[in-house]
Motif scaffolding. Sequence first.
Motif, PDB file in Angstrom:
ATOM      1  N   SER A   1       0.830  -1.201   0.000  1.00  0.00           N
ATOM      2  CA  SER A   1       0.000   0.000   0.000  1.00  0.00           C
ATOM      3  C   SER A   1       0.869   1.259   0.000  1.00  0.00           C
ATOM      4  O   SER A   1       2.043   1.219   0.347  1.00  0.00           O
ATOM      5  CB  SER A   1      -0.927   0.007   1.213  1.00  0.00           C
TER       6      SER A   1
ATOM      7  N   ARG B   1       0.644   3.705   1.997  1.00  0.00           N
ATOM      8  CA  ARG B   1       0.988   4.060   3.379  1.00  0.00           C
ATOM      9  C   ARG B   1       2.302   3.432   3.836  1.00  0.00           C
ATOM     10  O   ARG B   1       2.979   3.962   4.692  1.00  0.00           O
ATOM     11  CB  ARG B   1      -0.141   3.676   4.318  1.00  0.00           C
ATOM     12  N   GLU B   2       2.663   2.301   3.265  1.00  0.00           N
ATOM     13  CA  GLU B   2       3.929   1.651   3.612  1.00  0.00           C
ATOM     14  C   GLU B   2       5.122   2.337   2.937  1.00  0.00           C
ATOM     15  O   GLU B   2       6.255   2.164   3.371  1.00  0.00           O
ATOM     16  CB  GLU B   2       3.892   0.183   3.192  1.00  0.00           C
TER      17      GLU B   2
ATOM     18  N   VAL C   1       5.224   5.856   2.113  1.00  0.00           N
ATOM     19  CA  VAL C   1       5.362   7.289   2.399  1.00  0.00           C
ATOM     20  C   VAL C   1       6.356   7.544   3.515  1.00  0.00           C
ATOM     21  O   VAL C   1       6.559   6.668   4.360  1.00  0.00           O
ATOM     22  CB  VAL C   1       3.978   7.924   2.745  1.00  0.00           C
ATOM     23  N   PRO C   2       6.969   8.695   3.558  1.00  0.00           N
ATOM     24  CA  PRO C   2       6.836   9.779   2.599  1.00  0.00           C
ATOM     25  C   PRO C   2       7.579   9.472   1.304  1.00  0.00           C
ATOM     26  O   PRO C   2       8.585   8.782   1.309  1.00  0.00           O
ATOM     27  CB  PRO C   2       7.460  10.968   3.319  1.00  0.00           C
TER      28      PRO C   2
ATOM     29  N   THR D   1       2.476  12.209   1.810  1.00  0.00           N
ATOM     30  CA  THR D   1       2.564  11.751   3.192  1.00  0.00           C
ATOM     31  C   THR D   1       1.403  10.791   3.445  1.00  0.00           C
ATOM     32  O   THR D   1       0.636  10.489   2.532  1.00  0.00           O
ATOM     33  CB  THR D   1       2.486  12.945   4.174  1.00  0.00           C
ATOM     34  N   LYS D   2       1.232  10.359   4.681  1.00  0.00           N
ATOM     35  CA  LYS D   2       0.150   9.425   5.003  1.00  0.00           C
ATOM     36  C   LYS D   2      -1.230  10.033   4.789  1.00  0.00           C
ATOM     37  O   LYS D   2      -2.175   9.339   4.465  1.00  0.00           O
ATOM     38  CB  LYS D   2       0.268   8.937   6.442  1.00  0.00           C
ATOM     39  N   LYS D   3      -1.347  11.347   4.977  1.00  0.00           N
ATOM     40  CA  LYS D   3      -2.655  11.981   4.921  1.00  0.00           C
ATOM     41  C   LYS D   3      -2.901  12.830   3.676  1.00  0.00           C
ATOM     42  O   LYS D   3      -4.045  13.052   3.312  1.00  0.00           O
ATOM     43  CB  LYS D   3      -2.853  12.865   6.149  1.00  0.00           C
TER      44      LYS D   3
ATOM     45  N   SER E   1      -8.565   7.283   3.863  1.00  0.00           N
ATOM     46  CA  SER E   1      -8.034   6.459   4.962  1.00  0.00           C
ATOM     47  C   SER E   1      -7.990   5.012   4.627  1.00  0.00           C
ATOM     48  O   SER E   1      -8.711   4.443   3.924  1.00  0.00           O
ATOM     49  CB  SER E   1      -8.883   6.646   6.209  1.00  0.00           C
TER      50      SER E   1
END
Length: 129
Positions: free
Chosen positions: A2, A4-5, A7-8, A66-68, A129
């Motif tokens: 994913s 999220r894994e 980032v950044p 980033t994550k968000k 999310s």
Amino acid sequence: MSIRELVPLVIYDDKCYLCSKFASIVHTFAKDKILIVGHYSDIGMKIKSEIFKQNYDSTMMFWFITKKTAYGGRAAILPLLQSILMSKSRRKLEYTPSSSCSQDCKTSRAFFTRTKSLLSNSEKIPLKS
């Protein structure tokens, strides 16, 4: 894997000489803190397909993700600098600079055109999310 894994991360135009130099400079300062990915690489295409709408032209600027949030162009500069200064190193990250452009992108006119593009384009996209 994913987003999220990963980032950044920075997504840059890997078909542009100046953009590749920019990515190389970011890699030098960030070391193993930020993953550097080309717009046209396999992983870059996969990441972009998950973030951007179908017909969105994400290649008009570099992106810091980033994550968000995905920050593009001018909006990405401060978060990128903050991440370089504040983030901790993580696993060893591979970066292979690539640029397949003509001589036209190595001129001073191209430099000023890219700089103008960087300063005039800006966008923030909240990630799901």
